[in-house]
Structure formats: structure tokens, C-alpha cells
Scaffold this motif. Sequence first.
Motif, short mmCIF file in Angstrom:
data_model
loop_
_atom_site.label_atom_id
_atom_site.label_comp_id
_atom_site.label_asym_id
_atom_site.label_seq_id
_atom_site.Cartn_x
_atom_site.Cartn_y
_atom_site.Cartn_z
N TYR A 156 -4.29 17.98 9.66
CA TYR A 156 -4.41 19.13 10.49
C TYR A 156 -5.54 20.04 10.36
O TYR A 156 -5.48 21.02 11.21
CB TYR A 156 -2.93 19.96 10.37
CG TYR A 156 -1.67 19.33 10.46
CD1 TYR A 156 -1.55 17.97 11.10
CD2 TYR A 156 -0.42 19.59 9.69
CE1 TYR A 156 -0.37 17.48 10.79
CE2 TYR A 156 0.57 19.17 9.82
CZ TYR A 156 0.71 17.92 10.30
OH TYR A 156 2.27 17.32 10.07
N SER A 157 -6.24 19.89 9.49
CA SER A 157 -7.03 21.21 9.14
C SER A 157 -8.52 20.55 8.66
O SER A 157 -9.09 19.34 8.65
CB SER A 157 -6.59 21.76 7.92
OG SER A 157 -6.33 20.90 6.75
N ASP A 158 -9.31 21.64 8.56
CA ASP A 158 -10.71 21.32 7.90
C ASP A 158 -10.87 21.93 6.49
O ASP A 158 -12.08 21.27 5.94
CB ASP A 158 -11.69 22.24 8.69
CG ASP A 158 -11.64 21.93 10.11
OD1 ASP A 158 -12.13 20.88 10.67
OD2 ASP A 158 -10.78 22.92 11.13
N ALA A 159 -9.89 22.49 6.01
CA ALA A 159 -9.87 22.77 4.66
C ALA A 159 -8.59 23.41 4.27
O ALA A 159 -7.79 23.63 5.03
CB ALA A 159 -10.93 24.06 4.19
N ILE A 160 -8.32 23.05 2.85
CA ILE A 160 -7.02 23.63 2.20
C ILE A 160 -7.12 24.31 1.03
O ILE A 160 -7.88 24.09 0.13
CB ILE A 160 -6.28 22.57 1.87
CG1 ILE A 160 -5.74 21.58 3.15
CG2 ILE A 160 -5.06 22.79 1.36
CD1 ILE A 160 -5.12 20.12 2.80
N VAL A 161 -6.54 25.64 1.06
CA VAL A 161 -6.63 26.49 -0.01
C VAL A 161 -5.30 26.43 -0.71
O VAL A 161 -4.42 26.32 -0.02
CB VAL A 161 -7.01 28.08 0.61
CG1 VAL A 161 -6.88 29.01 -0.62
CG2 VAL A 161 -8.14 28.19 1.37
N ILE A 162 -5.22 26.14 -2.05
CA ILE A 162 -4.06 25.91 -2.70
C ILE A 162 -3.80 26.72 -3.86
O ILE A 162 -4.72 27.04 -4.65
CB ILE A 162 -3.94 24.41 -3.09
CG1 ILE A 162 -2.60 24.04 -3.49
CG2 ILE A 162 -4.99 23.93 -4.05
CD1 ILE A 162 -2.11 22.50 -3.83
N ARG A 163 -2.69 27.28 -4.06
CA ARG A 163 -2.16 28.18 -5.39
C ARG A 163 -1.17 27.48 -5.89
O ARG A 163 0.09 27.25 -4.95
CB ARG A 163 -1.98 29.38 -5.00
CG ARG A 163 -1.22 30.07 -6.20
CD ARG A 163 -1.05 31.55 -6.25
NE ARG A 163 -2.46 32.31 -6.11
CZ ARG A 163 -2.47 33.27 -6.47
NH1 ARG A 163 -1.53 34.36 -6.34
NH2 ARG A 163 -3.79 34.08 -6.57
N HIS A 164 -0.99 27.11 -7.26
CA HIS A 164 0.14 26.58 -7.91
C HIS A 164 0.43 27.14 -9.36
O HIS A 164 -0.57 27.52 -9.67
CB HIS A 164 -0.04 24.91 -7.84
CG HIS A 164 1.14 24.30 -7.91
ND1 HIS A 164 1.88 24.13 -9.09
CD2 HIS A 164 1.83 23.36 -7.19
CE1 HIS A 164 2.68 23.12 -8.80
NE2 HIS A 164 2.94 22.87 -7.38
N SER A 165 1.73 26.85 -9.60
CA SER A 165 1.72 27.54 -11.06
C SER A 165 1.43 26.67 -12.25
O SER A 165 1.35 27.00 -13.39
CB SER A 165 3.45 27.77 -11.28
OG SER A 165 4.00 26.56 -10.94
#
Length: 341
Positions: free
Chosen positions: A129-138
Motif C-alpha cells: 500500500y505504500s512507498d515507505a514504512i516507518v516501524i517502532r517495536h519493543s
Amino acid sequence: LTQHILSDTIAARYYIDIMTEISPLEKINSNFKNKDILSLDQFSPSDLKKLFTLTKKMKTIAVNAKPSDILKGTITILLFFEPSSRTFGSFSAAIQQLGGSVIAFQGMGNSSAAKGETLEDTIRVFEGYSDAIVIRHSEVGTAQKAANAATLVPIINAGDGIGEHPTQGLLDMATIYEKHGRLDNLTGVFAGDLLNGRTLHSTIRGLSLFKNNTLYLLSPKQLQLSREHYNEFTQRGLKLIEITNEKDIPANADFWYWTRVQKERFKSLADYEKVKNKFIVTKKLMKERAGKETIIMHPLPRVGEIESDVDDDRRAVYLRNQIRNGMYVRMALLALILGKA
Ligand code: ASP
């Protein structure tokens, strides 16, 4: 306490090693387009120069409120499995400042992950669905894992457990550079939770790219930098001086970087209570140990480590330039990664 935190750190580090063995970090090497941003280790001094030059231009766009369509037609997805307000808000604002679209998810841990979907599947879905993904995780290494799974879009690490927080590291360095005009020959102080603070892991990693930097590390013994980090950074040429008393802060440092004790990384509240707020920036401490040009930084949120009457001091940049630079750096980074600058 140190032992069980440390054993987690070692396990986490081992995990990173396995992951990076599979896919070594890709260097920026003057070309940001479509690169994942996982660690400060990907950057060279000239990559940083390029980024910070564009950051300055982005500041002009944002400050002049000039409408920009640099990211028009792009969609960036924010997948946050761990709570965030500043990083989440700043990425969203950065994208919208440049006319891009954002689809944002907070509390991802409560949706697809709770239903049992693997991270890999989640990434494969959203990259469509996108051009980039920003991810935060523990968990340390999750951004790398996401990058391994992604086949279509770049992944940006917005914080992986106690691992790294590269965009915070970049904005910290941009702030030091803006004030002092250099990233070498610096004397700085890092204080607080050096064991678990992912922001400073990135910032120190970034500073290790430059010559002749001396860093004083002020923390309770239990929250010292892990020995692996200490050895790695020392081998890279950083001069690290561990101190446990505010009296040993050098006069006239170029910056102080205070951090909160990372409560969410402790197994018991009692352990946290024992080590929290050991070192607090007060007007008195500033008078005794800071120089005229010492900037006072903090990645925020602060929970008592800097007294609020320090805020009016012109050297206190945490609620001024430092926080604003977060948005400008992210604007520049996204423009470069998405091939628009
Ligand atoms: N906001 C920063 C982070 O996400 C710093 C902190 O939470 O203490 O790591």
C-alpha cells in the motif's frame, strides 16, 4: 539487576548479529534512494553532510510555511508497536509538510500481532500500500527483520527496543552541528540510562564516525553502557570516560545529553525505583559545571531529570532546536529515501 539486564542485552545483541549476518547493513554510500535506515552505522561523514545540508533547506520550508509538494503522490505507513508521541508526531508532520500522505497505526501490538500475524506478513501486506514504512517495536532487531521481509519499500527504524533510534541520533547530531559547526573535536556528557537508552546508542555510534571526540558517561553503575558497546565504541576511537559523580563533569563541555531511566525495560518497579533520577540538571549544576556554550539536550520525554526552571536558559535546546530539528531531519531523510531530492 545489572546481571539480568545485561543478559537480555547480550541476547539482544546476539540476535542482531544473527540478523545482520543474514543481511549486512547497507551503507548509504552517497545514495539514499530506497535504502532502509536501520542504524547510524550506515552513514559516512559525507552522507551526514548531505543530509544536514538538506535539513537546513527543509527548515526554511517549514518555518516559512511555504506549501511544498516534494512528497506529493507518496504514501508512508507508520507501524508503531510501541507507544510514541514525539517520533510519531514528528514523522507525520514531516511527511505532511512535504505534501505526502501518511497512514498511521499506533498500538499495532493490539491488532494484527494480537491476532497472531507474523511481522513478516504484516510488512508484506503494508508494503503493497505504500512507498515507505516507518516501524517502532519493543524488540531489538525488529526493524532489520522488517527490512529482510520487505521486497518493495524501504524500512525506517523508529526505535527497536534498547537497540537503536537512528532518526533521533541524526537529529541529535544535526543539533550539535548546528550549534558548534563541527562533529569532531567535541567534548560531551551523556547521562542517565546508558544501558537501555536507544537514542544515545545511535548518537554515540554517529559521533564515533568523527575524530577526537571525548564523551563523559555519567550513570549509576547498574546503568552503564554495556561492555560490548563500551569496547566497540572505544575501538572506533572514541575516548570514553565513565563517571558516577556530577562533580566529575568537565567544565565547558560542548553538550550535555541527559536521558530518562527507561522504566519499561525493567523487570520490576522496585529495581527501577532504585536507580531513577540519580542525576538531575538544576540551575545550580549548570552554574557549577556548564560552560557558556554548553547546550543541554534530552531526547524527551523527561520525567524529572531536568528541572523545569532550566528551560528558560538559552543553552537548553531540548524543547527548542533539538525537538524541531527532529521534523526537519525526517523531512530531509524521507525526501532523499523516496528519491525526491
Ligand atoms: N523518545 C525516546 C525513545 O523513544 C527517548 C525515551 O523514550 O526516553 O527512545
